[in-house]
Design an enzyme around this catalytic site. Structure first.
Site, PDB file in Angstrom:
ATOM      1  N   GLU B  57     -11.530 -11.054   8.899  1.00  0.00           N
ATOM      2  CA  GLU B  57     -11.045 -10.433   9.861  1.00  0.00           C
ATOM      3  C   GLU B  57     -10.990 -10.405  11.214  1.00  0.00           C
ATOM      4  O   GLU B  57     -10.020 -10.365  11.632  1.00  0.00           O
ATOM      5  CB  GLU B  57     -10.994  -9.490   9.435  1.00  0.00           C
ATOM      6  CG  GLU B  57     -10.895  -7.849   8.502  1.00  0.00           C
ATOM      7  CD  GLU B  57     -11.163  -8.595   6.657  1.00  0.00           C
ATOM      8  OE1 GLU B  57     -12.238  -9.461   6.968  1.00  0.00           O
ATOM      9  OE2 GLU B  57     -10.540  -8.294   5.818  1.00  0.00           O
ATOM     10  N   HIS B 126     -14.279   2.889   0.931  1.00  0.00           N
ATOM     11  CA  HIS B 126     -13.687   2.470   1.493  1.00  0.00           C
ATOM     12  C   HIS B 126     -12.430   3.406   1.284  1.00  0.00           C
ATOM     13  O   HIS B 126     -10.887   3.427   1.726  1.00  0.00           O
ATOM     14  CB  HIS B 126     -12.735   2.349  -0.017  1.00  0.00           C
ATOM     15  CG  HIS B 126     -13.116   0.033  -0.058  1.00  0.00           C
ATOM     16  ND1 HIS B 126     -13.862  -0.033  -0.878  1.00  0.00           N
ATOM     17  CD2 HIS B 126     -12.721  -0.509   0.090  1.00  0.00           C
ATOM     18  CE1 HIS B 126     -14.706  -1.328  -0.744  1.00  0.00           C
ATOM     19  NE2 HIS B 126     -13.428  -1.715  -0.676  1.00  0.00           N
TER      20      HIS B 126
END
Lengths: 436, 331
Positions: B57, B126
């Site tokens: 990322e 998450h």
């Protein structure tokens, strides 16, 4: 494959640009590693190896022949100075650039201690050969991405000294109107894409600029877009995750980028050898399929030769190169750093390898220029730097309205005010306070 | 049209209109998108414009920013915004701050998009909602669509915008279908950034919400209507800039405010709205502002605990009891 990666093989000779280049002879083969003849292995004891190159008498004995690419150079007989790496014009350009870098940084130190400059200021003294050696080979459209030690990169790329000095003083005439500061030099005109404070932050940005270059050629069909990006960063950054992420993607997508490591052995007070499991940074390139080169960063001519090859590779679409430049910063990490951890003998060793003195000696000994000509350049640069200081001093501070300007390219990002209209449509918007 | 199809059509149309727009992220190409948002785009535009990235990322967000610096218009997809934490340095420091640091020389026309907030049973790492964190940063625009029309209009606006935009979608909304007007299906359709939408007009209490919570607020308002309480539901659409003008106008009409969000309560979007309303419309308030937010805990895994950790209809009713004390025996 693994056997080839560990065997040390002599590289192919580098032909100078004055000879006919074979376009198929790739110098930097990722499967071959390039040997280094001297590397300071310890901060306590320095191995001072004698230069053993047959061409040594043409170079100052205080410059170490680390890169064999230069040693292997074959002389030609169709130039007036057969064994030389540069013409007089090139030499003077390099000299002027390095003198500008050095004088500018020395002036920054003076101005800082007089209170005209403030905050974090990181000076580049001693590393000028890397900036001059690489950036002077670029076109205007090529990009440079740097770290917080970015004044000289901006200067080499063409940002006027007065614009950089004004920026450091925080004046509105600075290259970023005083909003960036020492660590954030941006210039769209000269394609200096920053100036980043976090180490490793500039590497993905540089990789993105290289990506754009390739995208423009292949997707937007701008066939002549061969712009190259140079990413400058230090030894400490080479332990950072983003470095490895970008080595991977640059090799994967064959991006036109050169990763230039300015290994000055110290990350503030942390010695490279204390921080790194394998201190030979150039070796990290072949792990990703990228050629890794180690070059003596105190010798601008050697840097330039390695740079030429790496930049040409990128322009030809052959992908990235990792160039490790062994260099040194004569001053502390920043002007606030007392610099107590570095050994005096180490500093003296590198001071004797001052790149400016080395180039001067080379040019004079090889009759490329006289001492008087070089003195003229030094005087000219003194005047440029003094003028930059005067300009910065006399420039105004940013106006109050500048505080809210340029947060967004589309200032409707400030939203809708209580009257139901976009705040930025109010002509007095930027004259208000910061509370929006 | 489902939200998924709305997003897909917006991406398709914008990529077709401007060759400088490209999409990069994990699984956006051959996998057709982790949540199938980018379905069909690889076949249509090729691997040069729909890039499957390695799992890095920080690296690929930074590459997107660098590409935007130098003239392209990237859309960077995070598989969920939780992963954006690995790239947050680039979102804030190299994207949001650059136009300012360079004094307008370098703008960053990038869109960071992906699902935000809780899904179903995906655990603490998450499930976080990032609206408040990104909404605090100058230089960013932060959008949170609810319906398909929102999704289409706001994504198109985000892609055309010259500044960095954080586009917070919601995984559980992807499959939901909403009616969509012919106007919204037009390829030039665009919604303005910074304007909220009044989903339901009312006169007794204002409810502000964004993303999935708008659906909850609308359901709650139906329940309230049966009790004779008319709720005005505002779909924020834009977290930054916040449409405080619309919110304040509504509060001045209804005199009561409930803010709803899925994220953590402290320093949340509701806290900002509450402060703004108190600053601008204090004398119009008949009761203190009530914030309904997710529980102040990392998201638990057990299904029943997870239900307790996000706003439920019962928490709405409790909220309304506090704010609308006309019928005390409801509580």
């Amino acid at each position: 494959m693994s056997a080839a990666a560990t065997k040390i093989i002599q590289p192919l000779p580098l032909n100078s640009t004055t000879t006919n280049r074979s376009p198929h002879k790739a110098l930097f083969n990722p499967l071959k590693t390039i040997p280094i003849s001297s590397f300071p292995a310890s901060t306590r004891k320095l191995r001072l190896t004698k230069p053993n190159s047959p061409h040594a008498r043409r170079r100052s004995t205080s410059v170490f022949a680390v890169s064999d690419v230069v040693q292997e150079k074959k002389p030609t007989f169709n130039t007036f100075f057969p064994n030389l790496l540069i013409t007089k014009e090139e030499g003077l350009e390099l000299y002027e650039d390095m003198i500008l870098g050095r004088s500018f940084e020395d002036m920054c130190a003076q101005m800082y201690y007089r209170g005209k400059m403030f905050g974090f200021v990181h000076l580049y003294n001693g590393q000028e050969a890397v900036s001059a050696g690489f950036i002077k080979l670029l076109k205007n459209e090529d990009c440079v991405v740097s770290t917080y030690r970015d004044h000289v990169h901006a200067l080499s790329k063409g940002v006027p000294a007065r614009a950089v000095m004004s920026e450091l003083f925080g004046k509105t005439t600075g290259c970023c109107r005083g909003q960036g500061g020492s660590m954030h030099m941006f210039s769209k005109e000269h394609n200096v894409l920053g100036g980043f404070a976090f180490i490793g932050e500039g590497i993905p940005v540089a990789t993105g600029a290289a990506f754009t270059s390739k995208y423009r050629r292949e997707v937007l069909k701008e066939g002549d877009c061969d712009h190259v990006t140079l990413a400058f960063f230090g030894d400490g950054t080479c332990n950072n995750g983003q470095f490895f992420e970008c080595l991977n993607m640059a090799a994967l997508w064959k991006l036109p980028i050169v990763f230039v490591v300015e290994n000055n052995l110290w990350a503030i007070g942390m010695s490279h050898l204390r921080a790194t499991s394998d201190p030979q940074i150039w070796k990290k390139g072949p792990a990703f399929g990228i050629p890794g080169v180690h070059v003596d960063g105190m010798d601008v001519l050697k840097v330039r030769e390695a740079a030429k090859e790496a930049i040409t590779r990128a322009r030809r679409g052959e992908g990235p190169t990792l160039v490790e430049c062994e260099t040194y910063r004569f001053r502390g990490h920043s002007l606030a750093d007392p610099d107590e951890l570095r050994d005096a003998s180490e500093k003296a060793h590198y001071a004797a390898r001052d790149p400016i003195t080395a180039l001067k000696k080379y040019m004079v000994e090889n009759n490329l220029a006289s001492e008087a000509e070089l003195k003229v350049i030094e005087k000219k640069i003194d005047e440029v730097v003094e003028e930059a200081v005067e300009f910065a001093d006399s420039s105004p501070l940013p106006g109050r309205s500048q505080l809210l300007e340029n947060v967004f390219a589309d200032p409707r990002g400030f939203g809708i005010g209580p009257d139901g209209k976009y705040r930025c449509e109010d002509p007095k918007f930027t004259e208000g306070t910061a509370h929006v | 049209m489902t939200v998924r199809d709305a997003l897909n059509s917006a991406l398709d149309e914008e990529m077709s209109a401007d060759p400088k727009v490209f999409l990069m992220g994990e699984e956006v190409g051959e996998y057709q998108g982790a949540y199938k948002i980018s379905k069909g785009l690889l076949e249509k535009y090729g691997p040069d414009r729909v890039l499957d990235t390695p799992i890095t990322e920080a690296g690929f967000a930074g590459i997107g920013v660098g590409a935007a610096y130098y003239g392209l218009r990237p859309i960077v997809e995070f598989m969920t915004f939780n992963f954006s934490m690995q790239a947050i340095d680039h979102i804030i420091n190299s994207a949001a701050k650059s136009n300012y640091m360079s004094a307008g020389q370098i703008n960053v026309p990038i869109v960071f998009r992906g699902p935000n907030g809780a899904a179903a049973g995906v655990g603490a790492q998450h499930s976080q909602c990032y609206a408040a964190w990104f909404g605090a940063c100058p230089g960013l625009k932060v959008l949170a669509p609810y319906s398909s029309e929102d999704a289409r209009g706001l994504l198109k606006a985000a892609i055309r915008d010259p500044d960095p935009v954080v586009f917070l979608e919601n995984e559980l909304l992807y499959g939901e279908s909403f009616p969509i007007s012919a106007e919204a299906l037009d390829s030039s359709f665009c919604l303005p950034i910074g304007k909220a939408k009044i989903e339901r007009e009312g006169k007794d209490v204002t409810i502000t919400a964004f993303s999935k919570m708008v659906g909850y607020a609308l359901k709650a308002s139906e329940i309230l209507a049966k009790e004779g309480i008319s709720a005005e539901v505002i779909n924020l659409r834009s977290i930054r800039p916040l449409d405080t003008a619309t919110i304040n106008a509504s509060v001045r009409k209804t005199n009561r405010l409930v803010t709803v969000e899925e994220g953590f309560p402290q320093h949340g979007v509701g806290a900002e709205i509450c402060a703004s309303v108190i600053e601008e419309s204090f004398i119009y308030l008949d009761a203190p502002v009530e914030r309904i937010a997710g529980a102040d805990v990392p998201m638990p895994y057990a299904a029943n605990l997870e239900r307790m950790a996000v706003p439920q209809h019962s928490s709405f009713e409790l909220g309304f009891c506090v704010v609308v004390p006309t019928k005390p025996n409801q509580c």
